[in-house]
Design a protein around this motif. Structure first.
Motif, PDB file in Angstrom:
ATOM      1  N   ALA A   1       0.822  -1.216   0.000  1.00  0.00           N
ATOM      2  CA  ALA A   1       0.000   0.000   0.000  1.00  0.00           C
ATOM      3  C   ALA A   1       0.855   1.265   0.000  1.00  0.00           C
ATOM      4  O   ALA A   1       0.440   2.301  -0.508  1.00  0.00           O
ATOM      5  N   GLU A   2       2.064   1.175   0.546  1.00  0.00           N
ATOM      6  CA  GLU A   2       2.959   2.331   0.553  1.00  0.00           C
ATOM      7  C   GLU A   2       3.738   2.469  -0.752  1.00  0.00           C
ATOM      8  O   GLU A   2       4.549   3.373  -0.908  1.00  0.00           O
ATOM      9  N   GLY A   3       3.472   1.554  -1.696  1.00  0.00           N
ATOM     10  CA  GLY A   3       4.036   1.714  -3.036  1.00  0.00           C
ATOM     11  C   GLY A   3       5.338   0.986  -3.298  1.00  0.00           C
ATOM     12  O   GLY A   3       5.986   1.216  -4.310  1.00  0.00           O
ATOM     13  N   HIS A   4       5.747   0.088  -2.387  1.00  0.00           N
ATOM     14  CA  HIS A   4       7.005  -0.633  -2.587  1.00  0.00           C
ATOM     15  C   HIS A   4       6.832  -1.786  -3.585  1.00  0.00           C
ATOM     16  O   HIS A   4       5.781  -2.419  -3.644  1.00  0.00           O
ATOM     17  N   SER A   5       7.872  -2.064  -4.347  1.00  0.00           N
ATOM     18  CA  SER A   5       7.856  -3.173  -5.298  1.00  0.00           C
ATOM     19  C   SER A   5       8.039  -4.483  -4.553  1.00  0.00           C
ATOM     20  O   SER A   5       8.478  -4.509  -3.396  1.00  0.00           O
ATOM     21  N   SER A   6       7.734  -5.587  -5.235  1.00  0.00           N
ATOM     22  CA  SER A   6       7.916  -6.911  -4.620  1.00  0.00           C
ATOM     23  C   SER A   6       9.366  -7.125  -4.203  1.00  0.00           C
ATOM     24  O   SER A   6       9.651  -7.696  -3.153  1.00  0.00           O
ATOM     25  N   LYS A   7      10.296  -6.635  -5.042  1.00  0.00           N
ATOM     26  CA  LYS A   7      11.728  -6.784  -4.732  1.00  0.00           C
ATOM     27  C   LYS A   7      12.085  -6.011  -3.462  1.00  0.00           C
ATOM     28  O   LYS A   7      12.787  -6.516  -2.585  1.00  0.00           O
ATOM     29  N   GLU A   8      11.582  -4.788  -3.337  1.00  0.00           N
ATOM     30  CA  GLU A   8      11.854  -3.971  -2.146  1.00  0.00           C
ATOM     31  C   GLU A   8      11.248  -4.607  -0.893  1.00  0.00           C
ATOM     32  O   GLU A   8      11.863  -4.616   0.169  1.00  0.00           O
ATOM     33  N   ILE A   9      10.025  -5.152  -1.042  1.00  0.00           N
ATOM     34  CA  ILE A   9       9.361  -5.798   0.094  1.00  0.00           C
ATOM     35  C   ILE A   9      10.157  -7.022   0.535  1.00  0.00           C
ATOM     36  O   ILE A   9      10.366  -7.257   1.727  1.00  0.00           O
ATOM     37  N   ALA A  10      10.620  -7.795  -0.449  1.00  0.00           N
ATOM     38  CA  ALA A  10      11.411  -8.991  -0.148  1.00  0.00           C
ATOM     39  C   ALA A  10      12.669  -8.620   0.633  1.00  0.00           C
ATOM     40  O   ALA A  10      13.023  -9.272   1.623  1.00  0.00           O
ATOM     41  N   GLU A  11      13.324  -7.538   0.206  1.00  0.00           N
ATOM     42  CA  GLU A  11      14.547  -7.096   0.891  1.00  0.00           C
ATOM     43  C   GLU A  11      14.244  -6.603   2.308  1.00  0.00           C
ATOM     44  O   GLU A  11      14.971  -6.904   3.255  1.00  0.00           O
ATOM     45  N   THR A  12      13.154  -5.864   2.463  1.00  0.00           N
ATOM     46  CA  THR A  12      12.790  -5.318   3.778  1.00  0.00           C
ATOM     47  C   THR A  12      12.471  -6.432   4.775  1.00  0.00           C
ATOM     48  O   THR A  12      12.886  -6.383   5.941  1.00  0.00           O
ATOM     49  N   LEU A  13      11.712  -7.436   4.315  1.00  0.00           N
ATOM     50  CA  LEU A  13      11.255  -8.499   5.226  1.00  0.00           C
ATOM     51  C   LEU A  13      12.181  -9.721   5.217  1.00  0.00           C
ATOM     52  O   LEU A  13      11.920 -10.705   5.913  1.00  0.00           O
ATOM     53  N   VAL A  14      13.228  -9.641   4.405  1.00  0.00           N
ATOM     54  CA  VAL A  14      14.205 -10.740   4.268  1.00  0.00           C
ATOM     55  C   VAL A  14      13.497 -12.057   3.904  1.00  0.00           C
ATOM     56  O   VAL A  14      13.612 -13.076   4.590  1.00  0.00           O
ATOM     57  N   ILE A  15      12.696 -11.971   2.850  1.00  0.00           N
ATOM     58  CA  ILE A  15      12.053 -13.164   2.283  1.00  0.00           C
ATOM     59  C   ILE A  15      12.239 -13.109   0.770  1.00  0.00           C
ATOM     60  O   ILE A  15      12.723 -12.104   0.243  1.00  0.00           O
ATOM     61  N   SER A  16      11.878 -14.168   0.075  1.00  0.00           N
ATOM     62  CA  SER A  16      12.078 -14.179  -1.379  1.00  0.00           C
ATOM     63  C   SER A  16      10.956 -13.417  -2.091  1.00  0.00           C
ATOM     64  O   SER A  16       9.855 -13.245  -1.552  1.00  0.00           O
TER      65      SER A  16
END
Length: 221
Positions: free
Chosen positions: A171-186
């Motif tokens: 919802a804050e506009g992050h890409s899947s890649k950015e979300i993966a990096e933030t949460l340390v998941i694939s």
């Protein structure tokens, strides 16, 4: 069209002032991926134009004679479910904002800053993302908090804690890649969470996920 060229978004522009239409058209037609293919002077003309032309996005002035932009948005949403809609307004008005979102618009752009915001709002709408100016986001959050304080309905917890984390970042506009990096998941796991959320909540796209996140109080002002 060359494969590397962006797809051109075909736009229907409706405003009852010809001078405003000309100015907005200059902004939009100046971009390689945006093209105004139809114009209308009121909401009824806009609905008719959407029948006659193939359009991807309607940019509607909120206040027009015969049929307002909000009425036209409701009509266009019902008749053309795939059509993206932006409301263009000179009014920084919470009521108009809420009505625009209820009518199916994916964005609300103030005319006073259209030269700064409109192009990005068009592109966001075509990506299935909402576009709201900062004051509008604050108004939505305040409305949610008021409902909570008055004992209004708060959505039941249907998502897991991890899904809520992913939803907030989506919802804050992050890409899947950015979300993966933030949460340390694939990235694959992010996509699976996103698909699960859409299925659980009965939603279609990122825009609807963002609306849900606002209602659920996951996005902070």
């Amino acid at each position: 069209m060359n494969a590397s060229e962006p797809a051109v978004t075909r736009i229907l522009l409706a405003d009852d002032h010809a001078l405003v239409r000309r100015g907005v058209r200059l902004i939009l037609d100046g971009e390689p991926d945006l093209s105004v293919v139809a114009e209308a002077g009121d909401g009824a003309e806009a609905v008719a134009a959407a029948r006659e032309h193939t359009v991807d996005l309607a940019v509607l002035d909120v206040a027009m004679p015969r049929m307002t932009g909000l009425q036209a948005a409701r009509e266009l949403s019902a008749r053309h479910p795939g059509l993206r809609i932006l409301i263009l307004s000179m009014y920084d008005n919470e009521q108009y904002l809420f009505e625009a979102l209820k009518a199916g618009a994916s964005g609300y752009v103030l005319k006073s800053v259209a030269d700064r915001d409109l192009v990005e709002a068009c592109r966001a709408a075509m990506r299935g993302e909402p576009f709201l100016y900062p004051g509008a986001v604050t108004a939505l959050i305040r409305s949610y908090l008021d409902r909570v304080r008055q004992g209004g309905e708060v959505p039941e917890r249907v998502l897991t804690a991890r899904e809520e984390e992913v939803l907030k970042l989506v919802a804050e506009g992050h890409s899947s890649k950015e979300i993966a990096e933030t949460l340390v998941i694939s990235v694959k796991t992010v996509e699976r969470h996103r698909a699960n959320m859409l299925h659980k909540l009965g939603l279609r796209d990122r825009l609807e996920l963002t609306r849900y996140a606002i209602r659920a109080g996951l996005i902070e002002p």
